[in-house]
Design a protein around this motif. Structure first.
Motif, short mmCIF file in Angstrom:
data_model
loop_
_atom_site.label_atom_id
_atom_site.label_comp_id
_atom_site.label_asym_id
_atom_site.label_seq_id
_atom_site.Cartn_x
_atom_site.Cartn_y
_atom_site.Cartn_z
N ALA A 36 3.92 -10.46 -3.43
CA ALA A 36 2.78 -9.75 -2.85
C ALA A 36 3.02 -8.24 -2.83
O ALA A 36 2.15 -7.45 -3.20
CB ALA A 36 2.50 -10.27 -1.44
N TYR A 37 4.23 -7.83 -2.39
CA TYR A 37 4.56 -6.41 -2.37
C TYR A 37 4.48 -5.82 -3.78
O TYR A 37 3.99 -4.70 -3.99
CB TYR A 37 5.96 -6.18 -1.80
CG TYR A 37 6.04 -6.38 -0.30
CD1 TYR A 37 4.99 -6.01 0.52
CD2 TYR A 37 7.17 -6.94 0.29
CE1 TYR A 37 5.05 -6.19 1.89
CE2 TYR A 37 7.25 -7.13 1.66
CZ TYR A 37 6.19 -6.76 2.47
OH TYR A 37 6.25 -6.93 3.81
N SER A 38 4.99 -6.55 -4.75
CA SER A 38 4.97 -6.05 -6.13
C SER A 38 3.54 -5.84 -6.62
O SER A 38 3.23 -4.84 -7.25
CB SER A 38 5.71 -7.03 -7.04
OG SER A 38 5.60 -6.65 -8.39
N VAL A 39 2.66 -6.78 -6.33
CA VAL A 39 1.27 -6.66 -6.77
C VAL A 39 0.58 -5.51 -6.07
O VAL A 39 -0.15 -4.72 -6.68
CB VAL A 39 0.51 -7.99 -6.52
CG1 VAL A 39 -0.99 -7.81 -6.79
CG2 VAL A 39 1.08 -9.08 -7.39
N ALA A 44 -2.04 -3.32 -8.31
CA ALA A 44 -3.46 -3.51 -8.01
C ALA A 44 -4.12 -2.38 -7.25
O ALA A 44 -5.31 -2.13 -7.42
CB ALA A 44 -3.64 -4.81 -7.22
N LEU A 45 -3.39 -1.68 -6.38
CA LEU A 45 -4.01 -0.69 -5.51
C LEU A 45 -3.70 0.73 -5.98
O LEU A 45 -2.57 1.03 -6.35
CB LEU A 45 -3.53 -0.86 -4.08
CG LEU A 45 -3.89 -2.18 -3.39
CD1 LEU A 45 -3.47 -2.15 -1.94
CD2 LEU A 45 -5.38 -2.49 -3.51
N ILE A 184 -7.64 -6.39 -7.41
CA ILE A 184 -7.41 -7.54 -6.53
C ILE A 184 -5.92 -7.70 -6.35
O ILE A 184 -5.18 -7.95 -7.31
CB ILE A 184 -8.02 -8.82 -7.12
CG1 ILE A 184 -9.53 -8.66 -7.31
CG2 ILE A 184 -7.72 -10.01 -6.22
CD1 ILE A 184 -10.18 -9.84 -8.00
N ALA A 185 -5.46 -7.53 -5.13
CA ALA A 185 -4.04 -7.71 -4.80
C ALA A 185 -3.86 -9.08 -4.16
O ALA A 185 -4.69 -9.98 -4.31
CB ALA A 185 -3.57 -6.59 -3.88
#
Length: 825
Positions: A36-39, A44-45, A184-185
């Motif tokens: 999640a942190y990587s995305v 994504a953001l 989208i994260a």
């Protein structure tokens, strides 16, 4: 250590099975959080400072490093993708190319950052492979990367610690607001709408100069999104919510008008679509709606889009059906009306946050302040270093013979360096620089050059120290650079903002479900036809006087640029800059219910959807076509004045000429007048002339008028107005001065409001009197207005702009305006 030999009972050490007990829930939780942190942070953001995701930032940085500037030839997209993947972003060429394509698509970004050559896709189709397309940096990308070599941002290692890359770009453009973002994260998403660069820069400059500015003040500069494809935004409540909280939604509508597609059949012509909607998708949904019986009255739907005319979808309407009602069905059942959900999530100091308009501007403004400060510190250090060396060279040139003697008497370079430092009191850097001095620098001219360079460096160092030592000076520099960016890359607004549909479509038609005989059901009651400063047409629901009370000043949209008292089923004339009058049915204008005595013009219909205009033609006034109407007075940019009888109307024509214009001339204003009224002309060189309307005899439509005001060479009439008889004491003169070479809509200028009575009258065809004293940097009047007060001003999006109080002096300079004025009324 030797491996223990195997025995019949025990295996070797490296073959012994080792089992580690791990809790599955803990392992899944940790792995999921890492993913999640990587995305969130690496994919994504976007960063709120430069508005870019890591892959986009790496693409622009690598293209800048490759020297792919706008003035250089294109290179294959595959080469850019390969360099980005190999050096900075080892996550696959498909992801890199997809991000690169989006940066080049004018229908995705309001201000594209990559100049693509070849098939970069459309709203309905994907792009060609990277081996077939070429790319280079767009001009706006240069503003995003300028200053990377001046230590304005931090650099971080790349994925293998062999190279470095910027943690964030300098971003002289507020990219996140201008181009928006979508991603989208894990557990969160972002969806940000594009905006107009000029409007965002104006708000940012206001925030720089007024750090405590409120959201309401900033929304006067940024009234709403500005989508790449144009169209209309219907309903601004969701936009205001998003500006306050970071979350909201709004509806977008296509731009459509009713036309005769054949001599006996009408059709709906669509020229702009909602953001992200392609023409093929619209045609497909129309066909599905007709087959499922949701849509009726449609005989055909065609896509006639081409390079010459741009987007053009034509929906033919069957005979006997009301095109306006069909259009409302299309809005309801097809993507011609779509919704956009705003979710302003971006990274701020490494943390995802939901930001409103003010927070987004604050982050970018603070980033620019840091960038300019670091750039100034870097330049100061470089100039101090260079000044130190120049001073050493000047010492050496003055005593060059002794310098040569010291060097020749030294055994080696190290001894020479030490003796130079000792004899001439030099630093090690100065001594080393003198040792590398070339003989050509010993000429008298070189000494003069060095002294000139020393003087220039001293001046620049003083300026840089002033910038670094004075926060107000730093903010002023940042604001000036923002204005330069807006003037260089800014473009006019494309999207029209409407507060609500108002029970009518954007073509002024009644809502869906009403019969084709709707116009016959409307009583022929008295009404006011209105023309706004941003070229919207509307009508009032009654014949109550149109005015704006002082208590209703804020929150009202636009100013009145022209009014005509008529009836609901009558026809009026739209006077154009080409000297034509175009017939307009009042029923085609949407009715606006009054609010506190003031109609809100945001529900009006654009002039171009009601009046068939020629290229570069605009509507300057409205006129009554009644036989007993007063004469119509017109003035042109070359100083010609004319009165024409309003009742002289051809009965079988939709448009006709009312003045014969000379080549290069155009009508700047028109008004209904009687012999007792005063005609007023204002020229670009600040001259104002007024005289009685009786001095201009009425002429036929084919006449060319007569001399109105005497103009100096290179000057033109910027405004024309009429003061009704007996109301001179209520009339005011508004003049706005600025630079004639500035990009329209980018300069605020200075304004002056003065009573009409302080201007003495003169005869027709004379030069008038001066009405405005120009300030430094101003060379002309860019806008003026004369009429019965009070006067109101608005910006390009209809937002109110404060005018200075009435000044009783005639020949005085103006007061600086807080924002560019688009119209006064």
């Amino acid at each position: 250590m030797a491996r223990r030999p195997a025995t019949p009972d025990l295996p070797p050490d490296d073959l012994v099975e080792r089992i580690v007990d791990i809790d599955v829930a803990t392992e899944m939780e940790g792995s999921f959080l890492e993913y999640a942190y990587s995305v969130i942070y690496s994919r994504a953001l976007p960063d709120a400072r430069d508005g870019l995701k890591p892959v986009q930032r790496r693409i622009l940085f690598q293209m800048s490093d490759m020297g792919l500037r706008p003035d250089r030839p294109y290179v294959k997209s595959a080469r850019v993708v390969g360099d980005v993947m190999g050096k900075l972003h080892p996550h696959g060429d498909t992801a890199i190319y997809d991000a690169m394509v989006r940066l080049a698509q004018p229908f995705s970004l309001r201000l594209p950052l990559i100049d693509g050559h070849g098939n970069f896709g459309s709203l309905d189709d994907g792009p060609a492979a990277p081996r077939y397309t070429e790319a280079r940096m767009a001009p706006a990308a240069m503003a995003m990367t300028t200053g990377l070599d001046e230590d304005v941002v931090d650099f971080v290692p790349n994925y293998d610690n062999k190279l470095t890359q910027p943690d964030v770009l300098p971003a002289a453009i507020p990219n996140l607001l201008v181009n928006g973002a979508a991603g989208i994260a894990v557990g969160m998403a972002t969806n940000m709408a594009p905006h107009n660069l000029v409007e965002v820069i104006a708000a940012a400059r206001h925030l720089v100069q007024n750090p405590g500015a409120t959201l309401e003040e900033l929304m006067r500069f940024v009234p709403g999104p500005d989508l790449p494809g144009g169209g209309k935004i219907v309903g601004l409540d969701g936009v205001r919510d998003a500006y306050r909280t970071g979350r909201g939604a709004f509806r977008t509508r296509a731009t459509a008008r009713i036309e005769n597609v054949t001599p006996k059949r009408k059709g709906i012509v669509i020229t702009e679509l909602p953001y992200g909607v392609g023409p093929e998708k619209v045609i497909e949904k129309i066909k599905e709606g007709v087959q499922s019986k949701k849509l009726s009255g449609i005989s055909d739907a065609m896509d006639l889009t081409d390079r010459q005319h741009g987007l053009r979808l034509v929906v033919e309407v069957k005979t006997g059906f009301n095109p306006d009602a069909v259009l409302e069905q299309l809005y309801r059942y097809t993507p011609l009306e779509d919704s956009f959900s705003i979710n302003n999530v971006a990274l701020v100091e490494g943390q995802p946050r939901t930001l409103g308009l003010r927070e987004l501007l604050v982050v970018w403004v603070d980033h620019r302040l840091v960038v300019v400060r670091r750039r100034s510190e870097h330049r100061l250090a470089k100039r101090l270093e260079r000044l130190h060396l120049v001073e050493g060279l000047l010492v050496a040139i003055v005593d060059i013979d002794e310098v040569i003697q010291v060097i020749r008497a030294s055994d080696d370079a190290e001894t020479a360096r030490a003796r130079l430092r000792s004899v001439f009191d030099l630093s090690e850097a100065q001594a080393e620089y003198i040792l590398e001095l070339r003989l050509r620098r010993l000429t008298k001219f070189s000494r003069i050059e060095l002294e000139r360079e020393q003087e220039q460096l001293t001046t620049e160092i003083a300026e840089l120290r002033e910038i670094l030592g004075d926060d107000a000076r730093l903010r002023s520099l940042v604001a000036d650079e923002m204005a330069e960016v807006a003037a260089t890359y800014g473009t006019p607004r494309r999207t029209i903002l409407l507060d609500s549909a108002g029970g009518a479509s954007v073509t002024g038609a009644p809502a869906a479900g009403r019969s084709a005989a709707t116009p016959l059901e409307i009583a022929d009651t008295p009404t006011w036809a209105l023309l706004s400063g941003t070229a919207l047409l509307a009508r009032t629901a009654s014949d109550e006087p149109v005015h704006r009370s002082p208590d209703a000043r804020r929150g009202k949209h636009d100013v009145l640029g022209g009014t005509v008292l008529t009836t609901a089923r009558a026809e009026i004339g739209a006077v154009t800059s080409h000297g034509r009058v175009v017939r307009v049915s009042v029923l085609d204008l949407p009715a606006l219910p009054p609010t506190d005595g003031t109609p809100s013009l945001s529900g009006g219909v654009p002039v171009s959807e009601v009046v068939a205009l020629e290229p570069h033609e605009r509507v300057v006034a409205l006129a009554s076509l009644a036989a007993d109407a007063p004469t119509l007075a017109l003035a042109t940019a070359q100083g010609v004045i004319k009165r024409v009888i309003a009742g002289d109307v051809p009965g079988n024509r939709d448009a006709w000429e009312v003045i014969a214009l000379k080549p290069g001339d155009e009508v700047v204003g028109a008004a209904a007048v009687t012999d007792e009224d005063e005609l007023v002309l204002v020229s670009s060189d600040t001259s104002l002339l007024h005289f009685g309307a009786s001095a201009v005899r009425p002429q036929g439509r084919a006449a060319g008028g007569m001399a109105g005001i005497k103009l100096a060479a290179g000057q033109r009439v910027v405004a024309f107005g009429a003061v009704p008889a007996g109301r001179a004491a209520e009339a005011v003169v508004v003049t706005v001065a600025g630079s004639s070479t500035a990009l329209p809509g980018t300069q605020s200028g200075s304004a002056k409001v003065s009573p009409f009575e302080v201007y003495p009258g003169k005869g027709r065809a004379t030069g008038g009197v001066r009405a405005h004293r120009l300030l430094k940097g101003e060379d002309a009047l860019i806008l003026a207005w004369v009429g019965v007060g009070p006067a109101w001003a608005s910006g390009s999006a209809g937002q109110p702009i404060d005018l200075p109080p009435v000044d009783q002096r005639r020949d005085m300079s103006g007061v600086p305006l807080p924002a560019p004025v688009h119209a006064v009324g």
